[in-house]
Design a protein around this motif. Structure first.
Motif, PDB file in Angstrom:
ATOM      1  N   ASP A  20       1.234  -1.144   0.417  1.00 45.63           N
ATOM      2  CA  ASP A  20       0.179   0.110  -0.631  1.00 45.63           C
ATOM      3  C   ASP A  20       0.714   0.963   0.289  1.00 45.63           C
ATOM      4  OD1 ASP A  20       0.535  -0.097   2.688  1.00 45.63           O
ATOM      5  OD2 ASP A  20      -1.017  -0.571   3.425  1.00 45.63           O
ATOM      6  N   ARG A  21      -0.069   2.093  -0.173  1.00 46.65           N
ATOM      7  CA  ARG A  21       0.839   3.385  -0.223  1.00 46.65           C
ATOM      8  C   ARG A  21       1.906   3.909   1.310  1.00 46.65           C
ATOM      9  NH1 ARG A  21       0.248   8.474  -3.370  1.00 46.65           N
ATOM     10  NH2 ARG A  21      -1.934   7.243  -4.217  1.00 46.65           N
ATOM     11  N   VAL A  25       6.024   4.277   0.563  1.00 48.46           N
ATOM     12  CA  VAL A  25       6.644   6.130   1.541  1.00 48.46           C
ATOM     13  C   VAL A  25       7.892   5.193   2.677  1.00 48.46           C
ATOM     14  CG1 VAL A  25       5.937   7.610   2.614  1.00 48.46           C
ATOM     15  CG2 VAL A  25       4.682   7.057   0.805  1.00 48.46           C
ATOM     16  N   LYS A  26       7.251   4.438   3.097  1.00 58.53           N
ATOM     17  CA  LYS A  26       7.824   3.821   4.245  1.00 58.53           C
ATOM     18  C   LYS A  26       9.741   3.241   3.418  1.00 58.53           C
ATOM     19  CE  LYS A  26       9.105   0.684   7.819  1.00 58.53           C
ATOM     20  NZ  LYS A  26       9.175  -0.808   8.231  1.00 58.53           N
ATOM     21  N   SER A  44       2.141   1.563 -10.329  1.00 54.45           N
ATOM     22  CA  SER A  44       1.524   1.786 -10.053  1.00 54.45           C
ATOM     23  C   SER A  44       1.739   2.420  -8.663  1.00 54.45           C
ATOM     24  CB  SER A  44      -0.393   0.958  -9.742  1.00 54.45           C
ATOM     25  OG  SER A  44       0.643   0.302  -7.802  1.00 54.45           O
ATOM     26  N   TYR A  45       2.876   2.234  -8.520  1.00 52.82           N
ATOM     27  CA  TYR A  45       3.469   3.602  -7.661  1.00 52.82           C
ATOM     28  C   TYR A  45       4.977   5.085  -8.141  1.00 52.82           C
ATOM     29  CZ  TYR A  45       0.565   0.954  -4.419  1.00 52.82           C
ATOM     30  OH  TYR A  45      -0.179   0.690  -2.636  1.00 52.82           O
ATOM     31  N   VAL A  46       5.445   4.250  -8.913  1.00 56.27           N
ATOM     32  CA  VAL A  46       5.768   5.249  -9.637  1.00 56.27           C
ATOM     33  C   VAL A  46       5.472   6.715  -9.411  1.00 56.27           C
ATOM     34  CG1 VAL A  46       6.919   5.596 -11.836  1.00 56.27           C
ATOM     35  CG2 VAL A  46       7.012   2.756 -11.107  1.00 56.27           C
ATOM     36  N   ARG A  50       7.901   9.603  -7.712  1.00 54.21           N
ATOM     37  CA  ARG A  50       8.721  10.756  -8.114  1.00 54.21           C
ATOM     38  C   ARG A  50       8.109  12.064  -8.257  1.00 54.21           C
ATOM     39  NH1 ARG A  50      12.702  10.109  -9.517  1.00 54.21           N
ATOM     40  NH2 ARG A  50      12.807   8.859 -11.039  1.00 54.21           N
ATOM     41  N   GLU A  51       6.929  12.633  -7.407  1.00 56.66           N
ATOM     42  CA  GLU A  51       6.386  13.680  -7.415  1.00 56.66           C
ATOM     43  C   GLU A  51       6.714  13.760  -5.925  1.00 56.66           C
ATOM     44  OE1 GLU A  51       1.922  13.036  -8.205  1.00 56.66           O
ATOM     45  OE2 GLU A  51       2.452  13.727  -9.693  1.00 56.66           O
ATOM     46  N   LYS A  52       6.982  13.302  -5.244  1.00 55.23           N
ATOM     47  CA  LYS A  52       6.815  13.234  -3.846  1.00 55.23           C
ATOM     48  C   LYS A  52       8.835  12.966  -3.448  1.00 55.23           C
ATOM     49  CE  LYS A  52       5.468  11.098   1.028  1.00 55.23           C
ATOM     50  NZ  LYS A  52       5.246  12.366   1.256  1.00 55.23           N
TER      51      LYS A  52
END
Length: 179
Positions: A20-21, A25-26, A44-46, A50-52
């Protein structure tokens, strides 16, 4: 070799179906803290990564984990991943075609992804636990011919993972041509 040197060669990876998100992130925060080579995440998370985390080296998977989608689908996945900010592509070969001796089709599959991610790193995953040594050697030859940057032993989603003997075999057949 020091721990930091080792970590700089590792793709910090999370490809579980339930990722999950928050866990992604972790993973990215750990990669930054420990200075790993990259994060390897589901496509699906790329864009979110890239933004974060704009400076993070992002790897994603194509045709994962079975490698049996069509060449056109792999090309689309690759182009979409690059558009979303991927720096590296880990593609899974069509194992069934390799085992059937359809080497031209396997080459064309790898080459199409290579062309779609021109200028980016391409790593080709074989799934060695399903292959004979002769098939592993042929996969190395086809990957080199298609312009791969790296060859890899496995997805970690089949019946076995990397072995020392597989790494040695693959290294012997790509030495000086790819990593």
């Amino acid at each position: 070799m020091e721990v930091n040197e080792i970590l700089s060669h590792i793709d910090h990876t999370l490809l579980k179906a339930v990722s999950d998100r928050e866990s992604i992130v972790k993973l990215c925060e750990e990669a930054i803290e420990y200075k790993t080579a990259s994060v390897c995440v589901p496509p699906s998370y790329v864009k979110m990564i890239r933004e974060k985390f704009p400076g993070l080296n992002i790897c994603t998977v194509i045709g994962f984990p079975l490698g049996y989608c069509t060449k056109a689908v792999k090309v689309f996945e690759t182009e979409d991943a690059i558009k979303n900010g991927a720096d590296e592509i880990d593609m899974v070969i069509p194992v069934g075609l390799l085992k059937a001796g359809e080497y031209d089709a396997v080459y064309e599959d790898i080459k199409a992804v290579r062309d779609a991610c021109a200028g980016k790193v391409l790593k080709v995953i074989f799934e060695n636990c399903l292959l004979t040594d002769e098939e592993k050697i042929k996969a190395c030859e086809l990957s080199v011919k298609a312009g791969a940057d790296y060859v890899k032993t496995s997805t970690g989603f089949s019946t076995g993972g990397a072995t020392i003997s597989d790494v040695a075999l693959m290294k012997a057949h790509v030495e000086g041509k790819c990593k």
